[in-house]
Design a protein around this motif. Structure first.
Motif, PDB file in Angstrom:
ATOM      1  N   ARG B   4       2.094   3.110  10.436  1.00 22.46           N
ATOM      2  CA  ARG B   4       3.231   2.478   9.789  1.00 22.46           C
ATOM      3  C   ARG B   4       2.766   1.483   8.712  1.00 22.46           C
ATOM      4  NH1 ARG B   4       6.393  -1.980  10.402  1.00 22.46           N
ATOM      5  NH2 ARG B   4       8.534  -1.709   9.691  1.00 22.46           N
ATOM      6  N   GLU B   5       1.751   0.684   9.079  1.00 19.96           N
ATOM      7  CA  GLU B   5       1.250  -0.295   8.118  1.00 19.96           C
ATOM      8  C   GLU B   5       0.684   0.370   6.875  1.00 19.96           C
ATOM      9  OE1 GLU B   5      -1.376  -2.871  10.242  1.00 19.96           O
ATOM     10  OE2 GLU B   5       0.284  -3.528  11.500  1.00 19.96           O
ATOM     11  N   THR B  32       6.831  -8.065  -6.667  1.00 23.94           N
ATOM     12  CA  THR B  32       7.550  -6.956  -6.036  1.00 23.94           C
ATOM     13  C   THR B  32       6.765  -6.364  -4.876  1.00 23.94           C
ATOM     14  OG1 THR B  32       8.522  -6.448  -8.162  1.00 23.94           O
ATOM     15  CG2 THR B  32       8.675  -4.755  -6.487  1.00 23.94           C
ATOM     16  N   ALA B  33       5.474  -6.112  -5.095  1.00 23.28           N
ATOM     17  CA  ALA B  33       4.664  -5.486  -4.044  1.00 23.28           C
ATOM     18  C   ALA B  33       4.559  -6.409  -2.821  1.00 23.28           C
ATOM     19  CB  ALA B  33       3.278  -5.152  -4.586  1.00 23.28           C
ATOM     20  N   THR B  34       4.377  -7.710  -3.067  1.00 22.36           N
ATOM     21  CA  THR B  34       4.307  -8.660  -1.954  1.00 22.36           C
ATOM     22  C   THR B  34       5.624  -8.679  -1.195  1.00 22.36           C
ATOM     23  OG1 THR B  34       2.993  -9.995  -3.453  1.00 22.36           O
ATOM     24  CG2 THR B  34       3.565 -10.994  -1.361  1.00 22.36           C
ATOM     25  N   PHE B  40       8.808  -5.517   5.295  1.00 24.25           N
ATOM     26  CA  PHE B  40       8.541  -4.686   6.460  1.00 24.25           C
ATOM     27  C   PHE B  40       7.713  -5.414   7.511  1.00 24.25           C
ATOM     28  CE2 PHE B  40       9.542  -1.354   3.366  1.00 24.25           C
ATOM     29  CZ  PHE B  40      10.529  -0.712   4.092  1.00 24.25           C
ATOM     30  N   GLY B  41       7.638  -6.731   7.382  1.00 23.16           N
ATOM     31  CA  GLY B  41       7.020  -7.510   8.451  1.00 23.16           C
ATOM     32  C   GLY B  41       5.525  -7.699   8.348  1.00 23.16           C
ATOM     33  N   VAL B  99      15.498  -1.030   5.979  1.00 19.45           N
ATOM     34  CA  VAL B  99      15.621   0.417   6.157  1.00 19.45           C
ATOM     35  C   VAL B  99      14.286   0.906   6.707  1.00 19.45           C
ATOM     36  CG1 VAL B  99      17.329   0.853   4.362  1.00 19.45           C
ATOM     37  CG2 VAL B  99      14.922   0.738   3.744  1.00 19.45           C
ATOM     38  N   SER B 100      14.231   2.159   7.123  1.00 20.73           N
ATOM     39  CA  SER B 100      12.970   2.688   7.634  1.00 20.73           C
ATOM     40  C   SER B 100      12.015   2.926   6.470  1.00 20.73           C
ATOM     41  CB  SER B 100      13.208   3.993   8.394  1.00 20.73           C
ATOM     42  OG  SER B 100      13.448   5.035   7.480  1.00 20.73           O
ATOM     43  N   VAL B 101      10.730   2.929   6.770  1.00 25.37           N
ATOM     44  CA  VAL B 101       9.717   3.105   5.725  1.00 25.37           C
ATOM     45  C   VAL B 101       9.897   4.445   5.026  1.00 25.37           C
ATOM     46  CG1 VAL B 101       7.261   3.046   5.234  1.00 25.37           C
ATOM     47  CG2 VAL B 101       8.161   1.749   7.137  1.00 25.37           C
ATOM     48  N   GLU B 102      10.242   5.478   5.838  1.00 22.92           N
ATOM     49  CA  GLU B 102      10.394   6.819   5.257  1.00 22.92           C
ATOM     50  C   GLU B 102      11.528   6.839   4.236  1.00 22.92           C
ATOM     51  OE1 GLU B 102      10.021   6.301   8.517  1.00 22.92           O
ATOM     52  OE2 GLU B 102       8.053   7.210   8.816  1.00 22.92           O
ATOM     53  N   ASP B 103      12.648   6.193   4.621  1.00 24.41           N
ATOM     54  CA  ASP B 103      13.798   6.164   3.716  1.00 24.41           C
ATOM     55  C   ASP B 103      13.446   5.444   2.426  1.00 24.41           C
ATOM     56  OD1 ASP B 103      15.313   7.545   5.420  1.00 24.41           O
ATOM     57  OD2 ASP B 103      16.521   5.848   6.148  1.00 24.41           O
TER      58      ASP B 103
END
Lengths: 148, 259
Positions: B4-5, B32-34, B40-41, B99-103
């Motif tokens: 996930r990470e 933005t990237a940070t 996502f925690g 939202v989920s990472v996949e989405d």
């Protein structure tokens, strides 16, 4: 003067097409470009130097871009990039080249110097207004916590 | 470092890459990237962006021995402000509603698809820039139409060159040489009278206004490396435009106006 403004507006619309500005920002972004050019034209017509006019126009463009970025809730570069382009000294660059090709070194130095300073004054204008805005927002963010 | 990470890092990397490729300033890319990592925690994420590359390092929250770094080299860049605006908005909504990472990845890959104005629109843009600048610099009606033609053809030429993936220095150089040649040819056959405003109008499209603006913004954000490289880019672009025009003028005068 009016024709100049309309042309500046329409050419900034052209930049918006090329840089793919979101369509809802088309008019504010083009307005920023036209306003910058209008101020530049007005100041040079008043006998100010091109460098000072560029600086003032760049300041106006940055301020308007920041304003519209607040109103439209989007990044300021969406407005400042198309807005700044009309005052970028393309003509100065061209005239420097022509003078250089004509072996008129005195003229090359004079026009080239002016062109470089115009570009620099645009950069400084951007810098000054954004810095001022930073100071203002920093101070403004302090004020409410003090009054609480 | 679990799957996930890794996915989250890739998501942040992809978003950053897209923004850099489309002409965002480095501070915004890092921000933005940070923000995506935080959304996502992932608490300990460091992002370092330059106009030519982006680095992301993440320290795993569970296992502190695990540090992971991704590097992405950015090669080509063009300017697409709508995409920057969309990715910026995307990262802001992520922090508000999870939202989920996949989405999120799916949304991002959707954003990376070509959503540019149609080529016809950009061509129209180029024609408008060239022709209206000609009027702004003192051209008459015939000059207006002349630079309309020159601007359009030059932009078509420039787009074709861009497909060859040479570097931008050569592209700008050749495009401005073509613009000057076209102007000299068209004025010679009677379309357009005054060459100066026509050429000024035609080269306005290639001027490094974006590089100047971004250089200043980078300096202001404290990214001196990025600022210097953008400033150098602006200067080199100006030189390549000048060289393109000079070359053709010299050939023209050497050949006695035959060209």
């Amino acid at each position: 003067m009016l024709i100049q403004c309309i042309c500046a507006f329409l050419s900034t619309v052209g930049y918006c097409f090329i840089f793919n500005i979101p369509r809802r920002h088309l008019i504010p972004a083009s307005f920023v470009g036209a306003a910058g050019w209008a101020l530049y034209q007005y100041l040079t017509a008043q006998g100010e130097s091109k460098i000072a006019a560029c600086f003032a126009a760049a300041c106006l463009v940055t301020a308007l871009a920041e304003l519209f970025s607040r109103i439209c809730k989007d990044a300021a570069i969406l407005f400042s990039i198309p807005g700044i382009l009309p005052i970028v000294p393309g003509a100065g660059m061209y005239n420097t080249m022509r003078a250089f090709l004509a072996r008129d070194l005195e003229q090359t130095a004079a026009v080239g110097y002016e062109t470089i300073l115009m570009a620099a004054s645009i950069a400084v204008g951007l810098l000054v207004v954004s810095s001022l805005l930073r100071i203002v927002t920093a101070v403004a963010s302090l004020v409410p916590t003090r009054t609480e | 470092m679990n799957i996930r990470e890794k996915q989250i890092m890739l998501l942040a990397l992809r978003a950053g890459e897209l923004m850099l490729k489309n002409g965002a300033e480095t501070a915004r890319v890092e921000d933005t990237a940070t923000r995506i990592c935080h959304a996502f925690g992932i608490k300990e994420a460091e992002v370092f962006a330059m106009p030519t590359g982006i680095f992301i390092t993440v320290n795993s929250p569970e296992d502190h021995a695990q540090v992971q770094t991704y590097v992405k080299r950015i090669k080509s860049s063009r300017i697409d402000l709508e995409r920057i605006s969309k990715i910026n908005a995307f990262s802001r909504t992520l922090t508000k509603q999870p939202v989920s990472v996949e989405d999120a990845m799916q949304t991002l890959s959707h954003l990376s698809e070509d959503i540019q104005f149609a080529f016809v629109f950009r061509l129209l843009g180029a024609a408008m820039i060239a022709s209206f600048f000609t009027v702004m610099f003192g051209g008459g009606l015939s000059d207006f139409f002349c630079s309309l033609i020159v601007g359009t053809l030059t932009y078509v030429f420039h787009s074709l060159l861009a497909k060859l993936q040479l570097n931008w220095f050569i592209e700008d150089f050749l495009a401005c040489a073509v613009a000057t040649t076209l102007t000299l040819t068209l004025t010679a056959i009677g379309i357009g009278r005054d060459i100066d405003p026509i050429i000024i109008g035609s080269i306005m499209i290639f001027l490094p206004g974006v590089a100047i603006t971004n250089a200043v913004r980078d300096f202001l954000a404290g990214d001196t490396m990025a600022g210097l490289s953008r400033a150098a880019e602006a200067m080199l672009t100006a030189v390549s435009i000048a060289m393109g025009v000079i070359l053709v003028f010299q050939l023209y005068s050497v050949s006695g106006g035959v060209l």
